[in-house]
Design a protein around this motif. Structure first.
Motif, PDB file in Angstrom:
ATOM      1  N   LEU A 156      -4.273   3.356  -6.575  1.00 29.57           N
ATOM      2  CA  LEU A 156      -4.298   3.410  -5.108  1.00 29.57           C
ATOM      3  C   LEU A 156      -5.660   2.977  -4.574  1.00 29.57           C
ATOM      4  CD1 LEU A 156      -2.531   6.872  -4.652  1.00 29.57           C
ATOM      5  CD2 LEU A 156      -1.485   4.595  -4.540  1.00 29.57           C
ATOM      6  N   LYS A 157      -5.662   2.282  -3.459  1.00 31.29           N
ATOM      7  CA  LYS A 157      -6.917   1.819  -2.864  1.00 31.29           C
ATOM      8  C   LYS A 157      -7.653   2.950  -2.192  1.00 31.29           C
ATOM      9  CE  LYS A 157      -5.206  -2.876  -2.007  1.00 31.29           C
ATOM     10  NZ  LYS A 157      -4.923  -3.898  -0.980  1.00 31.29           N
ATOM     11  N   ASP A 187       0.819  -1.213   0.000  1.00 31.42           N
ATOM     12  CA  ASP A 187       0.000   0.000   0.000  1.00 31.42           C
ATOM     13  C   ASP A 187       0.854   1.265   0.000  1.00 31.42           C
ATOM     14  OD1 ASP A 187      -2.431  -1.486   0.157  1.00 31.42           O
ATOM     15  OD2 ASP A 187      -2.056  -1.797   2.291  1.00 31.42           O
ATOM     16  N   TYR A 226      -6.006  11.657  -6.343  1.00 32.45           N
ATOM     17  CA  TYR A 226      -7.097  11.092  -5.560  1.00 32.45           C
ATOM     18  C   TYR A 226      -7.075   9.574  -5.690  1.00 32.45           C
ATOM     19  CZ  TYR A 226      -9.041  15.824  -5.490  1.00 32.45           C
ATOM     20  OH  TYR A 226      -9.235  17.165  -5.310  1.00 32.45           O
ATOM     21  N   ASP A 227      -7.336   8.879  -4.587  1.00 31.82           N
ATOM     22  CA  ASP A 227      -7.411   7.425  -4.660  1.00 31.82           C
ATOM     23  C   ASP A 227      -8.764   7.008  -5.240  1.00 31.82           C
ATOM     24  OD1 ASP A 227      -9.301   7.606  -2.616  1.00 31.82           O
ATOM     25  OD2 ASP A 227      -7.879   7.078  -1.037  1.00 31.82           O
ATOM     26  N   ARG A 228      -9.020   5.711  -5.289  1.00 35.30           N
ATOM     27  CA  ARG A 228     -10.239   5.204  -5.919  1.00 35.30           C
ATOM     28  C   ARG A 228     -11.504   5.567  -5.145  1.00 35.30           C
ATOM     29  NH1 ARG A 228      -8.604  -0.927  -7.305  1.00 35.30           N
ATOM     30  NH2 ARG A 228      -7.073  -0.562  -5.669  1.00 35.30           N
ATOM     31  N   ALA A 277      -4.927  11.722  -1.867  1.00 28.57           N
ATOM     32  CA  ALA A 277      -3.882  10.778  -1.461  1.00 28.57           C
ATOM     33  C   ALA A 277      -2.501  11.415  -1.401  1.00 28.57           C
ATOM     34  CB  ALA A 277      -3.856   9.594  -2.431  1.00 28.57           C
ATOM     35  N   PRO A 327       2.429   4.270  -1.619  1.00 32.61           N
ATOM     36  CA  PRO A 327       2.347   5.014  -2.880  1.00 32.61           C
ATOM     37  C   PRO A 327       3.712   5.331  -3.476  1.00 32.61           C
ATOM     38  CG  PRO A 327       1.709   6.393  -1.016  1.00 32.61           C
ATOM     39  CD  PRO A 327       1.798   4.988  -0.503  1.00 32.61           C
ATOM     40  N   GLY A 329      -3.964   7.659  -9.472  1.00 31.02           N
ATOM     41  CA  GLY A 329      -5.009   7.508  -8.486  1.00 31.02           C
ATOM     42  C   GLY A 329      -5.742   6.188  -8.585  1.00 31.02           C
ATOM     43  N   LYS A 330      -5.892   5.695  -9.814  1.00 36.71           N
ATOM     44  CA  LYS A 330      -6.582   4.416 -10.016  1.00 36.71           C
ATOM     45  C   LYS A 330      -5.766   3.243  -9.498  1.00 36.71           C
ATOM     46  CE  LYS A 330      -9.076   6.136 -14.061  1.00 36.71           C
ATOM     47  NZ  LYS A 330      -9.217   6.076 -15.542  1.00 36.71           N
TER      48      LYS A 330
END
Length: 247
Positions: free
Chosen positions: A246-247, A82, A204-206, A211, A84, A243-244
């Motif tokens: 990242l959870k 996790d 931005y995360d999902r 983020a 980044p 961003g896609k």
């Protein structure tokens, strides 16, 4: 109870010593003592313990200290699932190859931003961006992104906590944030470093939570305000792809 307090204090002081090495590679006893505000005899005892455990190593010739192998062993075992800084590195490298400038990734940490990843430009004249560097949230393109696109309550709390030279400076910063929200990106032109410019966008995360801030920086001779305006859509597009991931 008193013994527990003393033990915690000793741990805090030892950690303060390790934190000194986030900005310096080699430090002497006097330098460390000055940085953390402790007497040299106390610092020396703590350094001896850290050295015995492998967290600090001492150069016998220069009498300077640096981080030991135990620190790198811990870092090597850190989960990257996790992280980044690890996940987004390939995309950052691709962006650097397209734009030719240094690409950095920032997170907010209290009243500061910290650079958690960087990909250096391959050009002869470039802005070197050391990982782990901290800077105040009151200046810089990535700082403005981290505040402008934070949740409203977080943004209000940060603006209240930051130290300003004057109310006028504070007011100017707040007006900048509104413009940044409308544009979707922030720029800085010699705000923190002479001769340096940067443009930054949010990642931005999902779940559409902020983020990180993605920043492209370089010398003002190449990154004019007009040039940064032209690059912003490409950086935003890259941030969307990131961003896609990242959870």
């Amino acid at each position: 109870m008193e013994e527990r307090k003393l033990t915690v204090r000793a741990v805090e002081r030892a950690l303060d010593i390790l934190i000194c090495f986030t900005t310096d590679t080699d430090l002497g006893l006097t330098e460390i003592s000055s940085k953390i505000g402790l007497h040299k005899s106390t610092v020396h005892r703590l350094l001896t313990t850290l050295e015995e455990k492998g967290f600090i190593t001492r150069n016998q010739a220069t009498e300077k200290y640096r981080l030991g192998m135990r620190v790198w062993e811990l870092a090597a075992n850190q989960s990257q699932e996790d992280d980044p800084a690890h996940i987004l590195l390939p995309e950052m490298e691709r962006l650097r190859d397209v734009l030719g400038e240094t690409v950095s990734l920032y997170l907010q940490d209290g009243k500061e931003r910290i650079r958690i990843q960087a990909v250096q430009s391959n050009q002869a004249i470039r802005r070197v961006a050391p990982v782990g560097m901290r800077a105040p949230l009151s200046v810089g393109a990535s700082s403005k992104v981290l505040i402008a696109f934070a949740k409203e309550e977080v943004r209000a709390e940060l603006l209240e906590s930051l130290e300003w030279v004057s109310d006028e400076e504070n007011g100017h910063y707040v007006s900048q944030l509104s413009e940044i929200q409308a544009l979707g990106y922030a720029t800085s032109f010699e705000e923190r470093e002479p001769g340096a410019a940067a443009v930054s966008v949010p990642i931005y995360d999902r779940s559409h939570h902020l983020a990180a801030a993605l920043s492209v920086s370089g010398p003002v001779s190449r990154l004019s305000m007009q040039k940064m305006k032209e690059l912003a859509p490409m950086i935003s597009e890259a941030a969307g792809r990131m961003g896609k991931m990242l959870k």
